[in-house]
Scaffold this motif. Structure first.
Motif, PDB file in Angstrom:
ATOM      1  N   MET A  48       0.830  -1.211   0.000  1.00  0.00           N
ATOM      2  CA  MET A  48       0.000   0.000   0.000  1.00  0.00           C
ATOM      3  C   MET A  48       0.867   1.265   0.000  1.00  0.00           C
ATOM      4  N   ALA A  49       1.964   1.234   0.761  1.00  0.00           N
ATOM      5  CA  ALA A  49       2.858   2.391   0.804  1.00  0.00           C
ATOM      6  C   ALA A  49       3.421   2.692  -0.577  1.00  0.00           C
ATOM      7  N   VAL A  50       3.771   1.645  -1.310  1.00  0.00           N
ATOM      8  CA  VAL A  50       4.307   1.830  -2.665  1.00  0.00           C
ATOM      9  C   VAL A  50       3.273   2.519  -3.546  1.00  0.00           C
ATOM     10  N   LEU A  51       2.025   2.123  -3.432  1.00  0.00           N
ATOM     11  CA  LEU A  51       0.969   2.705  -4.269  1.00  0.00           C
ATOM     12  C   LEU A  51       0.758   4.181  -3.952  1.00  0.00           C
ATOM     13  N   VAL A  52       0.696   4.549  -2.675  1.00  0.00           N
ATOM     14  CA  VAL A  52       0.401   5.941  -2.352  1.00  0.00           C
ATOM     15  C   VAL A  52       1.586   6.856  -2.640  1.00  0.00           C
ATOM     16  N   PHE A  53       2.797   6.311  -2.635  1.00  0.00           N
ATOM     17  CA  PHE A  53       3.973   7.133  -2.932  1.00  0.00           C
ATOM     18  C   PHE A  53       4.438   6.998  -4.377  1.00  0.00           C
ATOM     19  N   LEU A  54       3.678   6.284  -5.181  1.00  0.00           N
ATOM     20  CA  LEU A  54       4.046   6.076  -6.586  1.00  0.00           C
ATOM     21  C   LEU A  54       4.242   7.386  -7.346  1.00  0.00           C
ATOM     22  N   PRO A  55       3.390   8.411  -7.141  1.00  0.00           N
ATOM     23  CA  PRO A  55       3.611   9.671  -7.880  1.00  0.00           C
ATOM     24  C   PRO A  55       4.963  10.311  -7.607  1.00  0.00           C
ATOM     25  N   SER A  56       5.545  10.059  -6.444  1.00  0.00           N
ATOM     26  CA  SER A  56       6.826  10.690  -6.115  1.00  0.00           C
ATOM     27  C   SER A  56       7.941  10.259  -7.059  1.00  0.00           C
ATOM     28  N   LEU A  57       7.792   9.070  -7.657  1.00  0.00           N
ATOM     29  CA  LEU A  57       8.843   8.559  -8.536  1.00  0.00           C
ATOM     30  C   LEU A  57       8.937   9.335  -9.844  1.00  0.00           C
ATOM     31  N   LYS A  77       4.097  12.128   6.213  1.00  0.00           N
ATOM     32  CA  LYS A  77       5.334  11.452   5.781  1.00  0.00           C
ATOM     33  C   LYS A  77       5.775  11.893   4.387  1.00  0.00           C
ATOM     34  N   VAL A  78       4.887  12.549   3.654  1.00  0.00           N
ATOM     35  CA  VAL A  78       5.165  12.839   2.243  1.00  0.00           C
ATOM     36  C   VAL A  78       6.432  13.657   2.076  1.00  0.00           C
ATOM     37  N   GLU A  79       6.586  14.675   2.895  1.00  0.00           N
ATOM     38  CA  GLU A  79       7.749  15.546   2.773  1.00  0.00           C
ATOM     39  C   GLU A  79       9.054  14.770   2.905  1.00  0.00           C
ATOM     40  N   SER A  80       9.074  13.805   3.805  1.00  0.00           N
ATOM     41  CA  SER A  80      10.291  13.026   4.043  1.00  0.00           C
ATOM     42  C   SER A  80      10.602  12.071   2.906  1.00  0.00           C
ATOM     43  N   VAL A  81       9.575  11.624   2.196  1.00  0.00           N
ATOM     44  CA  VAL A  81       9.772  10.624   1.142  1.00  0.00           C
ATOM     45  C   VAL A  81       9.869  11.278  -0.228  1.00  0.00           C
ATOM     46  N   ALA A  82       9.009  12.247  -0.513  1.00  0.00           N
ATOM     47  CA  ALA A  82       8.909  12.815  -1.863  1.00  0.00           C
ATOM     48  C   ALA A  82       9.934  13.901  -2.140  1.00  0.00           C
ATOM     49  N   TRP A  83      10.592  14.404  -1.126  1.00  0.00           N
ATOM     50  CA  TRP A  83      11.603  15.460  -1.273  1.00  0.00           C
ATOM     51  C   TRP A  83      12.974  14.811  -1.113  1.00  0.00           C
ATOM     52  N   ILE A 102       2.258  17.578  -5.123  1.00  0.00           N
ATOM     53  CA  ILE A 102       2.720  18.935  -4.837  1.00  0.00           C
ATOM     54  C   ILE A 102       4.221  19.055  -5.102  1.00  0.00           C
ATOM     55  N   TRP A 103       4.937  17.948  -4.913  1.00  0.00           N
ATOM     56  CA  TRP A 103       6.391  17.938  -5.068  1.00  0.00           C
ATOM     57  C   TRP A 103       6.814  17.565  -6.490  1.00  0.00           C
ATOM     58  N   GLU A 104       5.903  17.649  -7.440  1.00  0.00           N
ATOM     59  CA  GLU A 104       6.223  17.262  -8.820  1.00  0.00           C
ATOM     60  C   GLU A 104       7.383  18.070  -9.373  1.00  0.00           C
TER      61      GLU A 104
END
Length: 609
Positions: A1-10, A119-125, A375-377
């Motif tokens: 599930m974590a992979v799916l929600v953070f998929l856009p960060s890639l 958690k988004v800031e820590s993972v997507a940035w 947001i971090w695109e």
């Protein structure tokens, strides 16, 4: 599930908020192009703070990624952040089991950690690699400590924990809280909190104090302990209480998530009133301690221990809050909530309704997290989101303008620069940045506009070496080389470790035919950055122009070793060989230069300098 929600960060790009200073403009990262140069740069990486922060292991991972992927593949850098987050998730699950949660409750606790929007800031940035990196070592150390305590051998994994703790501390200063988290674990697992619990951890506290003092030293050295607003000391306490309460609330209701929370010009009544619920939480925790509600006390204590030093009571940086500060701290709340859900779900009549509520909540936060990644695109989406909430703050307008300028959207960049300047904060940064936009022009009148903006930036901050350096480059473009030299010399006095100053001044000296001065500046540059092939080639060229033929050959050979695909380097060496009587070698190098695309229409006889 974590992979799916953070998929856009890639799919996200790098952003112009500290990504530049941490890696794509960081000399030690950029010049780590192979494993040999990475090893050579490692001592400097571990002895140099970045923006006042001492997190060398995080920076070292960037250098390693540059060796493996290069700086044009942000996908892999983002992927590494996600993989480290997954490693943290693994340890959260193991810790949850070790602390007595059943499988169902451990999964809930783990999901609350894994997919929470904060958690988004820590993972997507990418810059926040330090969160997921320090977190992986931190949680691993805590897990092994828990195993030792449960085996009634707290020091069973001592060496392993100390190594993990040190690695965590070298990733981010926030790791200093580990001994406090250990005390919270002691309490939860029935070890009476007495003075002995502290003294038996003296080696952990020693590491913690060392890391903390080192971090404070570098923050103070770089001036990073000062915030953008100068509050009275007592107001700082209310900044802390307000942040504490907001972080408390946002675990349950993650609202208004913004990459930047700028300091308000002055505190409002809400900030002052926040001390009431903050004290209330403390009193409630004491009451829960008396009632021996261990799991609840552990959850609040773990959260408090891991957020306390990040409440900006001392003040550091441009914002007084940050979503990323909760990365480890929220495990405490997740554990306590999962424990009580486990307890309430033990009754069959409660189980169904609890499953429904928990499922709906997890789906809701998963959706928010998925959207928050977008947001971090890129820098435009990042700063546009900040502007939506803080339209009267200079920083987001200026940073979005920088992105537009660097992406070739000059009209949009100019609009944003004008907006940043119109806010009337009298900050030099927007003038300096707008001048860079004007500087790109080929029109003399527009370049003169750049000069005016640099004048304004210097008037507002006359001790900033970058502004003199930029104005010096502008004078050079206007062919006022004497003024250019004056500004570049002043810049070197204010910022003696800025290699760009010596690069620019060496070019001016070259244009003036002052080759000895050019050689001196190139040598200054190379002492600071010996991995720049172009400067070794420029040094050789200046030495040949000065008649120092014997000195030039080792330097041009060094340039060719570092980058054998630059035709101009072979052209320089051809000049050396021709002028020292080796025509055959000169012809060979000239042919190589042409094969590599260097345009030289004359014959070998035209190589004479």
């Amino acid at each position: 599930m974590a992979v799916l929600v953070f998929l856009p960060s890639l799919q996200n790009e790098f952003v112009n908020w500290d990504d530049d200073r941490n890696f794509y403009d960081n000399t030690f990262v950029v010049h780590s192009v192979d494993f040999a140069s990475l090893i050579a740069n490692t001592p400097a990486i571990f002895s140099t703070p970045i923006i006042g922060n001492y997190n060398p292991l995080s920076i070292w991972t960037f250098a390693l990624e540059n060796v493996i992927y290069g700086l044009d593949q942000p996908f892999y850098w983002h992927l590494d952040n996600l993989l480290l987050h997954l490693l943290c998730i693994f340890f959260v699950f193991r810790i949850s089991i070790a602390l007595g949660l059943n499988l169902w409750a451990s999964v809930i606790c783990t999901l609350l950690f894994a997919i929470h929007p904060m958690k988004v800031e820590s993972v997507a940035w990418v810059t926040e690699r330090k969160d997921v990196l320090f977190g992986a070592f931190y949680l691993a150390a805590l897990y092994y400590y828990i195993l030792g305590v449960k085996n009634k051998k707290p020091n069973q994994h001592l060496i392993k924990i100390m190594v993990l703790f040190l690695l965590s501390g070298l990733s981010k200063i926030q790791a200093v809280t580990l001994p406090l988290s250990m005390l919270a674990v002691d309490y939860l697992l029935g070890r009476k909190i007495i003075f002995k619990r502290i003294t038996e951890k003296w080696f952990y506290f020693l590491i913690s104090i060392f890391i903390g003092l080192l971090g404070i030293y570098f923050l103070r050295q770089q001036g990073s302990l000062n915030s953008s607003v100068d509050y009275a000391w007592y107001d700082r306490l209310f900044v802390g209480s307000f942040s504490y309460v907001v972080y408390f609330i946002k675990f349950f209701v993650p609202y208004r998530l913004i990459p930047l929370y700028p300091y308000p010009p002055q505190l409002s009544i809400i900030h002052y009133l926040s001390m009431i619920p903050a004290i209330g939480i403390v009193l409630f925790t004491i009451w829960a301690y008396i009632k021996e509600w261990k799991n609840l006390v552990f959850g609040i204590a773990f959260f408090t221990f891991n957020i306390f030093f990040l409440l900006q009571i001392l003040g550091a940086g441009q914002g007084f809050q940050a979503d990323r500060f909760t990365y480890i701290a929220y495990f405490g709340f997740g554990y306590a909530l999962a424990y009580y859900l486990q307890k309430w779900a033990s009754s069959p009549k409660n189980r169904t309704i609890i499953n429904v509520i928990v499922s709906l909540y997890l789906v809701a936060i998963a959706y928010i997290t998925y959207q928050q990644n977008k947001i971090w695109e890129n820098s435009a989406s990042l700063w546009s989101h900040v502007i939506k909430y803080h339209p009267n703050t200079t920083l987001p307008w200026g940073n979005r303008a920088n992105y537009y300028r660097d992406s070739g959207f000059d009209r949009l960049a100019l609009q944003d620069y004008n907006k940043a300047i119109s806010l009337g904060e009298n900050k030099p940064g927007p003038f300096n940045s707008r001048a860079k936009l004007f500087f790109k022009s080929q029109n003399r009148d527009t370049i003169l506009m750049a000069l005016r903006d640099y004048n304004q930036a210097i008037a507002l901050e006359p001790t900033n070496g970058e502004y003199y350096m930029n104005r010096g480059a502008t004078y050079a473009r206007l062919n006022d080389l004497n003024s250019a030299l004056q500004d570049l010399t002043r810049a070197s006095e204010l910022d003696p470790n800025n290699t760009t100053i010596y690069l620019n001044r060496s070019i001016v000296y070259h244009q003036l035919g002052q080759y000895q001065n050019e050689i001196a500046d190139i040598n200054r540059f190379l002492r600071l950055d010996p991995n720049n092939a172009n400067m070794w080639a420029n040094l050789a060229n200046a030495q040949m122009l000065s008649g120092l033929w014997d000195l030039s050959l080792p330097n041009i050979n060094q340039a060719i070793r570092m980058n054998p695909n630059m035709g101009v380097y072979y052209f320089y060496r051809a000049q050396y060989y021709y002028n020292t009587g080796n025509s055959a070698a000169a012809q060979q190098d000239l042919n190589q230069a042409r094969q590599l695309g260097f345009q030289f229409n004359g014959g070998i006889e035209n190589l004479r300098m």
